[in-house]
Structure formats: structure tokens, C-alpha cells
Design a protein around this motif. Sequence first.
Motif, PDB file in Angstrom:
ATOM      1  N   UNK A   1       0.847  -1.200   0.263  1.00 31.90           N
ATOM      2  CA  UNK A   1       0.269   0.391  -0.078  1.00 31.90           C
ATOM      3  C   UNK A   1       1.220   1.017  -0.079  1.00 31.90           C
ATOM      4  N   UNK A   2       1.445   1.528   1.525  1.00 32.69           N
ATOM      5  CA  UNK A   2       1.966   2.953   1.698  1.00 32.69           C
ATOM      6  C   UNK A   2       3.082   3.197   1.230  1.00 32.69           C
ATOM      7  N   UNK A   3       4.255   1.872   1.578  1.00 28.99           N
ATOM      8  CA  UNK A   3       5.328   1.553   1.668  1.00 28.99           C
ATOM      9  C   UNK A   3       6.440   2.803   0.404  1.00 28.99           C
ATOM     10  N   UNK A   4       5.857   2.259  -0.375  1.00 33.14           N
ATOM     11  CA  UNK A   4       6.751   3.233  -1.980  1.00 33.14           C
ATOM     12  C   UNK A   4       6.233   4.422  -1.329  1.00 33.14           C
ATOM     13  N   UNK A   5       5.432   5.784  -1.330  1.00 35.85           N
ATOM     14  CA  UNK A   5       5.503   6.605  -0.369  1.00 35.85           C
ATOM     15  C   UNK A   5       6.540   6.852   0.872  1.00 35.85           C
ATOM     16  N   UNK A   6       6.242   5.553   1.485  1.00 44.77           N
ATOM     17  CA  UNK A   6       7.748   6.394   3.281  1.00 44.77           C
ATOM     18  C   UNK A   6       8.403   6.321   2.693  1.00 44.77           C
ATOM     19  N   UNK A   7       8.584   4.980   1.860  1.00 46.24           N
ATOM     20  CA  UNK A   7      10.453   4.937   1.466  1.00 46.24           C
ATOM     21  C   UNK A   7      10.760   6.447   0.920  1.00 46.24           C
ATOM     22  N   UNK A   8      10.340   7.083  -0.170  1.00 51.72           N
ATOM     23  CA  UNK A   8      10.027   8.019  -1.126  1.00 51.72           C
ATOM     24  C   UNK A   8      10.597   9.713   0.007  1.00 51.72           C
ATOM     25  N   UNK A   9       9.916   9.463   0.634  1.00 50.41           N
ATOM     26  CA  UNK A   9       9.645  10.685   1.737  1.00 50.41           C
ATOM     27  C   UNK A   9      10.810  10.581   2.850  1.00 50.41           C
ATOM     28  N   UNK A  10      10.796   8.958   3.719  1.00 50.51           N
ATOM     29  CA  UNK A  10      12.370   8.875   3.938  1.00 50.51           C
ATOM     30  C   UNK A  10      13.550   9.326   3.282  1.00 50.51           C
ATOM     31  N   UNK A  11      13.867   9.177   1.507  1.00 52.46           N
ATOM     32  CA  UNK A  11      14.939   9.279   1.075  1.00 52.46           C
ATOM     33  C   UNK A  11      15.302  10.856   1.216  1.00 52.46           C
ATOM     34  N   UNK A  12      13.925  11.317   0.803  1.00 53.95           N
ATOM     35  CA  UNK A  12      13.941  13.344   0.745  1.00 53.95           C
ATOM     36  C   UNK A  12      14.723  13.363   2.184  1.00 53.95           C
TER      37      UNK A  12
ATOM     38  N   UNK B   1      16.199  12.377   4.411  1.00 54.36           N
ATOM     39  CA  UNK B   1      17.840  12.113   4.482  1.00 54.36           C
ATOM     40  C   UNK B   1      18.862  12.458   3.644  1.00 54.36           C
ATOM     41  N   UNK B   2      18.012  13.658   2.323  1.00 56.87           N
ATOM     42  CA  UNK B   2      18.803  13.688   1.011  1.00 56.87           C
ATOM     43  C   UNK B   2      18.781  15.397   1.914  1.00 56.87           C
ATOM     44  N   UNK B   3      17.902  16.651   2.841  1.00 57.20           N
ATOM     45  CA  UNK B   3      17.717  17.091   3.230  1.00 57.20           C
ATOM     46  C   UNK B   3      18.404  17.631   4.337  1.00 57.20           C
ATOM     47  N   UNK B   4      18.801  16.592   4.832  1.00 52.24           N
ATOM     48  CA  UNK B   4      19.620  15.941   6.137  1.00 52.24           C
ATOM     49  C   UNK B   4      20.880  16.488   5.964  1.00 52.24           C
TER      50      UNK B   4
ATOM     51  N   UNK C   1      25.899  21.360   4.594  1.00 48.30           N
ATOM     52  CA  UNK C   1      26.784  22.188   3.884  1.00 48.30           C
ATOM     53  C   UNK C   1      26.362  23.779   3.553  1.00 48.30           C
ATOM     54  N   UNK C   2      26.667  24.817   4.560  1.00 43.58           N
ATOM     55  CA  UNK C   2      26.333  25.986   4.498  1.00 43.58           C
ATOM     56  C   UNK C   2      25.627  26.721   3.401  1.00 43.58           C
ATOM     57  N   UNK C   3      26.118  26.201   2.253  1.00 46.83           N
ATOM     58  CA  UNK C   3      25.945  26.595   1.175  1.00 46.83           C
ATOM     59  C   UNK C   3      24.664  26.048   0.674  1.00 46.83           C
ATOM     60  N   UNK C   4      23.843  24.684   0.768  1.00 47.18           N
ATOM     61  CA  UNK C   4      23.574  24.847  -0.029  1.00 47.18           C
ATOM     62  C   UNK C   4      22.276  24.449   1.154  1.00 47.18           C
ATOM     63  N   UNK C   5      22.882  24.046   2.385  1.00 43.98           N
ATOM     64  CA  UNK C   5      21.148  25.119   3.732  1.00 43.98           C
ATOM     65  C   UNK C   5      20.704  26.504   3.264  1.00 43.98           C
ATOM     66  N   UNK C   6      21.649  27.597   2.751  1.00 46.98           N
ATOM     67  CA  UNK C   6      21.039  28.166   2.380  1.00 46.98           C
ATOM     68  C   UNK C   6      19.742  28.781   1.012  1.00 46.98           C
TER      69      UNK C   6
END
Length: 57
Positions: A18-29, A31-34, A39-44
Motif C-alpha cells: 500500500x503506502x510503503x513506496x511513499x514512506x520510502x520516498x519521503x524518508x529518502x527525501x 535524508x537528502x535534506x539532512x 553544507x552551509x551553501x546548500x542550506x542557504x
Amino acid sequence: MTDEELCPCGSGKPFDTCCKKEYDHANAAREKIKQAMSDPKKAQELKDLLKNINKGD
């Protein structure tokens, strides 16, 4: 959450079909944001993007 557990969305379906794929995508996103926020430049850049989104641009 195991694959045999029912999905938390309330559909009554197993989570993995059912929703596992959506959860996996959200968790991956998340992690990428973290990683980008360390990185100060990317954070800004992310902060600027969010400001523009909130303004409706």
C-alpha cells in the motif's frame, strides 16, 4: 514496521503493498535534506527555496 503489518493509512491492505513506496520516498527525501543542511551553501539555497514557496512563487 514489518511487511505483514497493516498499513497505517487505514486501507486494510498490507503496508508493503500500500503506502510503503511513499514512506520510502519521503524518508529518502528527508535524508537528502539532512545532508544538504550540513553544507552551509546548500542550506542557504534550501532556505531561499522555502521562502519562495511560502510566498507563493
